[in-house]
Write a protein that holds these residues in place. Structure first.
Motif, PDB file in Angstrom:
ATOM      1  N   ALA A   1     -34.855 -28.027   7.114  1.00 64.84           N
ATOM      2  CA  ALA A   1     -36.230 -28.301   7.525  1.00 64.84           C
ATOM      3  C   ALA A   1     -36.803 -27.150   8.341  1.00 64.84           C
ATOM      4  O   ALA A   1     -37.998 -26.883   8.300  1.00 64.84           O
ATOM      5  CB  ALA A   1     -36.287 -29.602   8.336  1.00 64.84           C
ATOM      6  N   LEU A   2     -35.942 -26.443   9.070  1.00 63.25           N
ATOM      7  CA  LEU A   2     -36.396 -25.316   9.885  1.00 63.25           C
ATOM      8  C   LEU A   2     -36.212 -23.989   9.167  1.00 63.25           C
ATOM      9  O   LEU A   2     -37.078 -23.120   9.212  1.00 63.25           O
ATOM     10  CB  LEU A   2     -35.627 -25.288  11.214  1.00 63.25           C
ATOM     11  CG  LEU A   2     -36.014 -24.181  12.197  1.00 63.25           C
ATOM     12  CD1 LEU A   2     -37.486 -24.290  12.574  1.00 63.25           C
ATOM     13  CD2 LEU A   2     -35.147 -24.265  13.442  1.00 63.25           C
ATOM     14  N   VAL A   3     -35.084 -23.823   8.507  1.00 60.25           N
ATOM     15  CA  VAL A   3     -34.777 -22.584   7.795  1.00 60.25           C
ATOM     16  C   VAL A   3     -34.462 -22.954   6.354  1.00 60.25           C
ATOM     17  O   VAL A   3     -33.369 -23.426   6.058  1.00 60.25           O
ATOM     18  CB  VAL A   3     -33.576 -21.849   8.428  1.00 60.25           C
ATOM     19  CG1 VAL A   3     -33.185 -20.641   7.579  1.00 60.25           C
ATOM     20  CG2 VAL A   3     -33.895 -21.424   9.844  1.00 60.25           C
ATOM     21  N   ASP A   4     -35.436 -22.773   5.469  1.00 60.76           N
ATOM     22  CA  ASP A   4     -35.130 -23.035   4.065  1.00 60.76           C
ATOM     23  C   ASP A   4     -34.641 -21.754   3.400  1.00 60.76           C
ATOM     24  O   ASP A   4     -33.458 -21.529   3.239  1.00 60.76           O
ATOM     25  CB  ASP A   4     -36.313 -23.666   3.333  1.00 60.76           C
ATOM     26  CG  ASP A   4     -37.656 -23.019   3.654  1.00 60.76           C
ATOM     27  OD1 ASP A   4     -37.688 -21.803   3.933  1.00 60.76           O
ATOM     28  OD2 ASP A   4     -38.682 -23.717   3.603  1.00 60.76           O
ATOM     29  N   PHE A   5     -35.566 -20.846   3.055  1.00 63.16           N
ATOM     30  CA  PHE A   5     -35.176 -19.603   2.390  1.00 63.16           C
ATOM     31  C   PHE A   5     -35.557 -18.362   3.189  1.00 63.16           C
ATOM     32  O   PHE A   5     -35.422 -17.241   2.694  1.00 63.16           O
ATOM     33  CB  PHE A   5     -35.834 -19.534   1.010  1.00 63.16           C
ATOM     34  CG  PHE A   5     -35.621 -20.774   0.182  1.00 63.16           C
ATOM     35  CD1 PHE A   5     -34.337 -21.220  -0.098  1.00 63.16           C
ATOM     36  CD2 PHE A   5     -36.689 -21.503  -0.307  1.00 63.16           C
ATOM     37  CE1 PHE A   5     -34.133 -22.378  -0.848  1.00 63.16           C
ATOM     38  CE2 PHE A   5     -36.500 -22.651  -1.071  1.00 63.16           C
ATOM     39  CZ  PHE A   5     -35.217 -23.088  -1.344  1.00 63.16           C
ATOM     40  N   GLY A   6     -36.040 -18.539   4.410  1.00 60.68           N
ATOM     41  CA  GLY A   6     -36.456 -17.405   5.227  1.00 60.68           C
ATOM     42  C   GLY A   6     -36.153 -17.644   6.688  1.00 60.68           C
ATOM     43  O   GLY A   6     -35.903 -18.776   7.113  1.00 60.68           O
ATOM     44  N   VAL A   7     -36.148 -16.577   7.474  1.00 64.40           N
ATOM     45  CA  VAL A   7     -35.835 -16.637   8.897  1.00 64.40           C
ATOM     46  C   VAL A   7     -37.112 -16.945   9.673  1.00 64.40           C
ATOM     47  O   VAL A   7     -38.183 -16.444   9.321  1.00 64.40           O
ATOM     48  CB  VAL A   7     -35.236 -15.295   9.374  1.00 64.40           C
ATOM     49  CG1 VAL A   7     -34.766 -15.387  10.811  1.00 64.40           C
ATOM     50  CG2 VAL A   7     -34.089 -14.887   8.469  1.00 64.40           C
TER      51      VAL A   7
END
Length: 258
Positions: free
Chosen positions: A123-129
């Motif tokens: 929920a916070l970090v899917d595919f990016g920082v």
């Protein structure tokens, strides 16, 4: 129907060194699993490599063997998420070979929503920082990775200093070549679009040409914004906003995929 072929996994570039032994690969997986759980518990700002090491049950040196700082660690988690997302979409498409364009689009969106709801840290970090915090500017000094923090007062700095924490004394993976030092996921939505474009094109039997890449990229960018809105409105993802996202993707991507 054979499983839909995937593009090359993207996880390795975020690592300081790639594991070459099974034990090392399992340790890396525990580190990333712990990172994901702690992201849900503390958020990105309070996340630390030392806390991840404790939760994973590994020496802090094991974390620095793979990552120069927490930003590089989260980048590796994001890339692992991308690999797992592509695997889920591939398996779904392979399981239902007669899916039309709308059905394939549904599969791509549904797997993303499912990961948002169930995968730790996603929920916070899917595919990016997440966006860099104040003072978390890039640092290209020796022994660090892009995105490391000069003058960081958290435990990231203590472990990376002089590179002394990289080897934890167990001899594991000694002699590995540098496995890449990129600490950021560069343009994550473009990476997602490349993977999804290849999967959809193969499943639907059409070329992954420049036009399709462009269409899928626009679809990914749009869906990303709308899904974020849906999860801001409702922690489980507002159903009405998810439905609106689905209708938009059907109308925009459907003709190009049919």
């Amino acid at each position: 129907m054979d499983p839909v072929p995937q593009t090359r996994p993207q996880t390795a570039p975020a690592l300081r060194r790639a594991p070459v032994q099974q034990r090392s690969a399992e340790r890396l997986a525990r580190i990333l699993d712990a990172c994901a759980v702690l992201l849900d518990e503390t958020g990105y700002e309070r996340l630390s490599t030392r806390a991840v090491a404790v939760r994973a049950g590994v020496p802090i040196g094991s974390v620095y063997r793979f990552f120069g700082n927490k930003r590089a660690m989260v980048a590796a988690l994001a890339l692992r998420n991308l690999d797992r997302y592509a695997e889920r979409v591939s398996e779904r498409l392979a399981a239902t070979p007669l899916l039309d364009a709308h059905g394939a689009i549904d599969g791509v969106l549904d797997e993303f929503i499912a990961m948002k709801r169930t995968v730790p840290g996603f929920a916070l970090v899917d595919f990016g920082v997440p966006a860099a915090l104040p003072g978390e500017a890039s640092d290209s000094s020796p022994g660090s990775t892009p995105g490391s923090t000069p003058g960081n007062t958290s435990d990231e700095a203590s472990g990376a200093e002089g590179g002394t924490a990289i080897g934890d004394g167990d001899g594991e993976d000694e002699g590995d070549g540098e496995g890449g030092s990129r600490g950021e996921v560069e343009d994550p939505n473009r990476l997602v679009a490349e993977r999804i474009c290849a999967l959809l094109a193969t499943h639907l039997g059409r070329p992954a040409d420049e036009e399709l890449h462009r269409k899928v990229l626009v679809g990914v960018e749009t869906a990303d914004a709308l899904v974020r809105l849906a999860f801001r409105a409702d922690p489980a993802g507002d159903p009405a906003l998810v439905d609106e996202t689905r209708l938009l993707l059907h109308a925009y991507l459907g003709p190009s995929l049919s």
